[in-house]
Design a protein around this motif. Structure first.
Motif, PDB file in Angstrom:
ATOM      1  N   LEU A   1       0.807  -1.220   0.000  1.00  0.00           N
ATOM      2  CA  LEU A   1       0.000   0.000   0.000  1.00  0.00           C
ATOM      3  C   LEU A   1       0.840   1.270   0.000  1.00  0.00           C
ATOM      4  O   LEU A   1       0.350   2.342  -0.325  1.00  0.00           O
ATOM      5  CB  LEU A   1      -0.921  -0.004   1.224  1.00  0.00           C
ATOM      6  N   ALA A   2       2.128   1.144   0.353  1.00  0.00           N
ATOM      7  CA  ALA A   2       2.955   2.342   0.488  1.00  0.00           C
ATOM      8  C   ALA A   2       4.070   2.462  -0.539  1.00  0.00           C
ATOM      9  O   ALA A   2       4.588   3.544  -0.767  1.00  0.00           O
ATOM     10  CB  ALA A   2       3.562   2.396   1.894  1.00  0.00           C
ATOM     11  N   ALA A   3       4.473   1.342  -1.174  1.00  0.00           N
ATOM     12  CA  ALA A   3       5.662   1.412  -2.010  1.00  0.00           C
ATOM     13  C   ALA A   3       5.635   0.338  -3.086  1.00  0.00           C
ATOM     14  O   ALA A   3       4.876  -0.626  -3.019  1.00  0.00           O
ATOM     15  CB  ALA A   3       6.915   1.264  -1.154  1.00  0.00           C
ATOM     16  N   LYS A   4       6.517   0.534  -4.098  1.00  0.00           N
ATOM     17  CA  LYS A   4       6.711  -0.432  -5.162  1.00  0.00           C
ATOM     18  C   LYS A   4       8.209  -0.601  -5.397  1.00  0.00           C
ATOM     19  O   LYS A   4       8.997   0.303  -5.152  1.00  0.00           O
ATOM     20  CB  LYS A   4       6.047   0.023  -6.466  1.00  0.00           C
ATOM     21  N   TYR A   5       8.568  -1.810  -5.892  1.00  0.00           N
ATOM     22  CA  TYR A   5       9.972  -2.035  -6.231  1.00  0.00           C
ATOM     23  C   TYR A   5      10.050  -3.180  -7.225  1.00  0.00           C
ATOM     24  O   TYR A   5       9.228  -4.093  -7.204  1.00  0.00           O
ATOM     25  CB  TYR A   5      10.793  -2.395  -4.986  1.00  0.00           C
ATOM     26  N   SER A   6      11.052  -3.138  -8.110  1.00  0.00           N
ATOM     27  CA  SER A   6      11.250  -4.233  -9.061  1.00  0.00           C
ATOM     28  C   SER A   6      12.719  -4.310  -9.448  1.00  0.00           C
ATOM     29  O   SER A   6      13.487  -3.351  -9.242  1.00  0.00           O
ATOM     30  CB  SER A   6      10.386  -4.033 -10.314  1.00  0.00           C
ATOM     31  N   ASP A   7      13.093  -5.452  -9.985  1.00  0.00           N
ATOM     32  CA  ASP A   7      14.417  -5.658 -10.560  1.00  0.00           C
ATOM     33  C   ASP A   7      15.539  -5.513  -9.534  1.00  0.00           C
ATOM     34  O   ASP A   7      16.464  -4.718  -9.704  1.00  0.00           O
ATOM     35  CB  ASP A   7      14.646  -4.693 -11.721  1.00  0.00           C
TER      36      ASP A   7
END
Length: 377
Positions: free
Chosen positions: A92-98
């Motif tokens: 709900l607060a953040a995104k991250y990838s790779d």
């Protein structure tokens, strides 16, 4: 009891391929590849689409070569390479990838038959990790078998455990500066075989670990992150006994008790996923082409003395059953019923210190069924 996020799902796929070639009676080689993907998500939560998503993948290979270069010496060496990735993370607060971690290792082992009743095994392992650095880890074990009925063992091992993908890359709690957990393990064992139908095994162990990784809850909630927070010691024992009552019936009983002591008592609990007591019961029946297995697992103090409210249940039993039928020499049909009594329990502690206002766990599957075919060639 979690009313915040519902409709969870998880998919996994695993692939392991190994090829072994025996060059002679004294020389062989095994090469293998490995790939595992795991995708977990909550699909609905208070009308928020995809409130939580975790997509991980690990892939790599190994090669292991063994050669008996002397009547009393067998040399084994190998290499390993693994790539751990966070393909997608979302809450709900953040995104991250790779996010990617590379692990490489080489190892060498010599098995030395000192005498007819004495055997020594020594090894060295060199690890390299793209975030946690490198370490050379030795290990040594001794076996003494004064008779066919008795075997004594002693072992010393040093280990190197780099942080996992999520501990490094999590937008909320991750820290790319984490150091690896390192430690030493001491073991002693006794195996007693009074006759061909029964055996008794006793093993005691002690683990001394530094830089153990956990969420540091001594910090304010908005600053909490994974950290090397603790010096941890674990001591315990395992006692197991097996018995074949007849050609059709056999059983196994095993009990493990572990006591974990952590240097920082006011911080996040470490090793709460290791129960204080665990009892395993197996009962197998075999007749003609059929085999039936009833298996029970009892857990006593899941939190290892750190509070009963950290898990859905601190003491519980889980029972599984399986039926196998041999269709042909290399083909077996199986039917499994797991968690027969639909026990509600969790193996993962997600205690949030009251931040969400209610108890929160990642529950294990309830009663579930599997049917499949196993073919070996």
């Amino acid at each position: 009891k979690n009313i915040f996020m519902t409709d969870a799902r998880k998919t996994e796929d695993n692939l392991t391929l190994e090829y072994e070639r025996k060059f002679s009676d004294t020389e062989n080689n095994i090469v293998g590849i490995y790939r595992r993907s795991s995708n977990a998500a909550y699909d609905r939560s208070l009308n928020v689409e995809r409130p939580w998503l975790l997509d991980l993948r690990t892939e790599g290979f190994f090669d292991r070569y063994s050669k008996q270069w002397h009547p009393k010496h067998t040399l084994t060496g190998g290499v390993e390479y693994y790539k751990d990735q966070v393909l997608d993370y979302q809450d709900l607060a953040a995104k991250y990838s790779d996010g990617t971690v590379i692990s490489k290792a080489v190892h060498l082992q010599d098995s030395w038959q000192l005498a007819d009743s004495v055997k020594a095994v020594g090894s060295l392992r060199q690890d390299w990790n793209s975030y946690a650095g490198s370490k050379l880890s030795p290990a040594l074990s001794l076996e003494y078998q004064p008779s066919e009925k008795v075997l004594y063992t002693l072992a010393y091992t040093e280990y190197f455990a780099p942080p996992k993908q999520l501990q490094i890359f999590s937008p909320d709690y991750g820290d790319e500066a984490l150091k690896p957990e390192e430690g030493r393990v001491y073991e002693a064992g006794l195996t007693y075989i009074p006759d061909e139908s029964s055996s008794l095994k006793i093993n005691v162990f002690h683990r001394d670990a530094t830089d153990v990784i956990a969420v540091d809850i001594s910090l304010p909630k908005y600053l909490r992150r994974y950290a090397n927070i603790a010096h941890e010691k674990a001591t315990g024992f395992t006692v197991s006994a097996s018995k074949r009552f007849s050609e059709k019936w056999r059983s196994l009983v095993a009990y493990t008790q572990t006591k974990v002591d952590t240097e920082r008592k006011n911080s996040s609990p470490v090793s709460t996923m290791i129960p204080h007591g665990e009892l395993l019961l197996d009962l197998m029946y075999e007749y003609d082409k059929y085999s039936v297995l009833l298996q029970g697992r009892g857990v006593f103090d899941q939190a290892n003395g750190r509070g009963e409210n950290r898990f859905a249940n601190n003491n519980y039993w889980v029972w599984n059953a399986s039926l196998n039928y041999k269709l042909q020499k290399n083909t077996r049909l199986y039917v499994k019923v797991n968690n027969i009594f639909n026990q509600f329990y969790s193996n993962w502690d997600n205690e949030s210190g009251g931040f969400l206002g209610f108890d929160e766990w990642y529950a294990e599957p309830g009663r579930n069924y599997q049917i499949g075919i196993n073919y070996s060639f």
